[in-house]
Design an enzyme around this catalytic site. Sequence first.
Site, PDB file in Angstrom:
ATOM      1  N   ASP A 196       0.842  -1.148  -0.145  1.00  0.00           N
ATOM      2  CA  ASP A 196      -0.145   0.010   0.098  1.00  0.00           C
ATOM      3  C   ASP A 196       0.993   1.147   0.050  1.00  0.00           C
ATOM      4  O   ASP A 196       1.853   1.343   0.559  1.00  0.00           O
ATOM      5  CB  ASP A 196      -0.771  -0.053   1.428  1.00  0.00           C
ATOM      6  CG  ASP A 196      -2.138   1.011   1.227  1.00  0.00           C
ATOM      7  OD1 ASP A 196      -3.155   0.701   0.908  1.00  0.00           O
ATOM      8  OD2 ASP A 196      -1.840   2.249   1.057  1.00  0.00           O
ATOM      9  N   ASN A 223     -12.997  -2.952   2.507  1.00  0.00           N
ATOM     10  CA  ASN A 223     -13.720  -2.112   2.488  1.00  0.00           C
ATOM     11  C   ASN A 223     -14.798  -2.071   1.235  1.00  0.00           C
ATOM     12  O   ASN A 223     -14.267  -2.291   0.255  1.00  0.00           O
ATOM     13  CB  ASN A 223     -13.100  -0.694   2.685  1.00  0.00           C
ATOM     14  CG  ASN A 223     -12.372  -0.432   3.821  1.00  0.00           C
ATOM     15  OD1 ASN A 223     -12.681  -1.065   4.880  1.00  0.00           O
ATOM     16  ND2 ASN A 223     -11.037   0.124   3.660  1.00  0.00           N
ATOM     17  N   GLY A 250     -16.090   2.615   3.494  1.00  0.00           N
ATOM     18  CA  GLY A 250     -14.653   3.372   3.341  1.00  0.00           C
ATOM     19  C   GLY A 250     -13.798   3.211   2.382  1.00  0.00           C
ATOM     20  O   GLY A 250     -12.753   3.249   2.131  1.00  0.00           O
ATOM     21  N   GLN A 251     -14.573   2.369   1.302  1.00  0.00           N
ATOM     22  CA  GLN A 251     -13.896   1.932  -0.252  1.00  0.00           C
ATOM     23  C   GLN A 251     -13.663   3.309  -0.732  1.00  0.00           C
ATOM     24  O   GLN A 251     -14.396   4.201  -1.188  1.00  0.00           O
ATOM     25  CB  GLN A 251     -14.670   1.026  -0.703  1.00  0.00           C
ATOM     26  CG  GLN A 251     -13.837   0.568  -2.207  1.00  0.00           C
ATOM     27  CD  GLN A 251     -14.695  -0.446  -2.933  1.00  0.00           C
ATOM     28  OE1 GLN A 251     -15.944  -0.637  -2.687  1.00  0.00           O
ATOM     29  NE2 GLN A 251     -13.968  -1.045  -3.733  1.00  0.00           N
ATOM     30  N   HIS A 290     -10.120  -5.422  -3.549  1.00  0.00           N
ATOM     31  CA  HIS A 290      -8.851  -5.559  -3.057  1.00  0.00           C
ATOM     32  C   HIS A 290      -8.847  -6.052  -1.448  1.00  0.00           C
ATOM     33  O   HIS A 290     -10.073  -5.498  -0.895  1.00  0.00           O
ATOM     34  CB  HIS A 290      -8.078  -4.440  -2.977  1.00  0.00           C
ATOM     35  CG  HIS A 290      -8.649  -3.227  -2.456  1.00  0.00           C
ATOM     36  ND1 HIS A 290      -9.350  -2.165  -3.317  1.00  0.00           N
ATOM     37  CD2 HIS A 290      -8.356  -2.593  -1.452  1.00  0.00           C
ATOM     38  CE1 HIS A 290      -9.800  -1.196  -2.332  1.00  0.00           C
ATOM     39  NE2 HIS A 290      -9.223  -1.246  -1.476  1.00  0.00           N
ATOM     40  N   HIS A 324      -7.028  -5.772   2.207  1.00  0.00           N
ATOM     41  CA  HIS A 324      -6.128  -5.075   2.972  1.00  0.00           C
ATOM     42  C   HIS A 324      -5.505  -6.389   3.766  1.00  0.00           C
ATOM     43  O   HIS A 324      -6.282  -6.944   4.595  1.00  0.00           O
ATOM     44  CB  HIS A 324      -6.570  -3.994   3.842  1.00  0.00           C
ATOM     45  CG  HIS A 324      -7.240  -2.618   3.174  1.00  0.00           C
ATOM     46  ND1 HIS A 324      -6.426  -1.518   2.878  1.00  0.00           N
ATOM     47  CD2 HIS A 324      -8.277  -2.476   2.582  1.00  0.00           C
ATOM     48  CE1 HIS A 324      -6.896  -0.851   2.239  1.00  0.00           C
ATOM     49  NE2 HIS A 324      -8.190  -1.341   1.952  1.00  0.00           N
TER      50      HIS A 324
HETATM   51  P1  5GP Z   1      -9.845   1.392   0.193  1.00  0.00           P
HETATM   52  O1  5GP Z   1      -9.787   2.491   0.893  1.00  0.00           O
HETATM   53  O2  5GP Z   1     -10.483   1.224  -1.142  1.00  0.00           O
HETATM   54  O3  5GP Z   1     -10.325   0.160   1.094  1.00  0.00           O
HETATM   55  O4  5GP Z   1      -8.002   1.285  -0.039  1.00  0.00           O
HETATM   56  C1  5GP Z   1      -7.445   1.796  -1.100  1.00  0.00           C
HETATM   57  C2  5GP Z   1      -5.985   1.760  -0.672  1.00  0.00           C
HETATM   58  O5  5GP Z   1      -5.040   1.982  -1.923  1.00  0.00           O
HETATM   59  C3  5GP Z   1      -5.596   2.722   0.190  1.00  0.00           C
HETATM   60  O6  5GP Z   1      -5.145   2.179   1.346  1.00  0.00           O
HETATM   61  C4  5GP Z   1      -4.614   3.350  -0.564  1.00  0.00           C
HETATM   62  O7  5GP Z   1      -3.510   3.961   0.391  1.00  0.00           O
HETATM   63  C5  5GP Z   1      -4.209   2.622  -1.578  1.00  0.00           C
HETATM   64  N1  5GP Z   1      -3.740   3.206  -2.746  1.00  0.00           N
HETATM   65  C6  5GP Z   1      -4.373   4.260  -3.344  1.00  0.00           C
HETATM   66  N2  5GP Z   1      -3.650   4.562  -4.527  1.00  0.00           N
HETATM   67  C7  5GP Z   1      -2.490   3.933  -4.628  1.00  0.00           C
HETATM   68  C8  5GP Z   1      -1.550   3.671  -5.567  1.00  0.00           C
HETATM   69  O8  5GP Z   1      -1.487   4.367  -6.626  1.00  0.00           O
HETATM   70  N3  5GP Z   1      -0.736   2.669  -5.335  1.00  0.00           N
HETATM   71  C9  5GP Z   1      -0.650   1.718  -4.134  1.00  0.00           C
HETATM   72  N4  5GP Z   1       0.079   0.887  -3.916  1.00  0.00           N
HETATM   73  N5  5GP Z   1      -1.730   1.843  -3.297  1.00  0.00           N
HETATM   74  C10 5GP Z   1      -2.659   2.711  -3.440  1.00  0.00           C
END
Ligand code: 5GP
Length: 114
Positions: A32, A87, A93-94, A100, A102
């Site tokens: 991340d 999420n 919180g997505q 994906h 985490h």
């Molecule tokens: P969500 O909030 O959708 O559950 O998680 C998205 C995750 O993707 C976040 O933890 C954020 O830090 C990560 N993320 C967003 N953009 C990028 C990126 O360009 N590269 C990587 N490696 N992670 C990303």
Amino acid sequence: MDKNDCIFCKIVTGEIPAKVVERGDGVIAIEDVNPQAPVHILVLPEKHVANIAAHTASGTSDDVARLMRAAAKIGEKHAGGFRLVVNTGADGGQTVDHLHVHVLAGRHLSWPPG
Ligand code: 5GP
Ligand code: ZN
């Protein structure tokens, strides 16, 4: 979001760089970019699907099993324990609309989440 504009699809193709932890079986694991724990890895299917709710309509149980097993295998390396988080949607919180998981580890994680 159109999958053509999807950050994670671009990571899958290599258009956007990422630190790839492992790859195989239609699944890719990346670090991340904004880690919330000493270990923060995202495990995602190479094929675009918006989230786990969309997946139940279009995907198969095998796809989910592959994703969760890959995530668990990474988590299992951390003897102190780990957390898998999926999420989903705005209230969940997505922020990236490509399914994906985490994998969080390396510190004590409090409960309940905010
Ligand atoms: P969500 O909030 O959708 O559950 O998680 C998205 C995750 O993707 C976040 O933890 C954020 O830090 C990560 N993320 C967003 N953009 C990028 C990126 O360009 N590269 C990587 N490696 N992670 C990303
Ligand atoms: Zn995508």
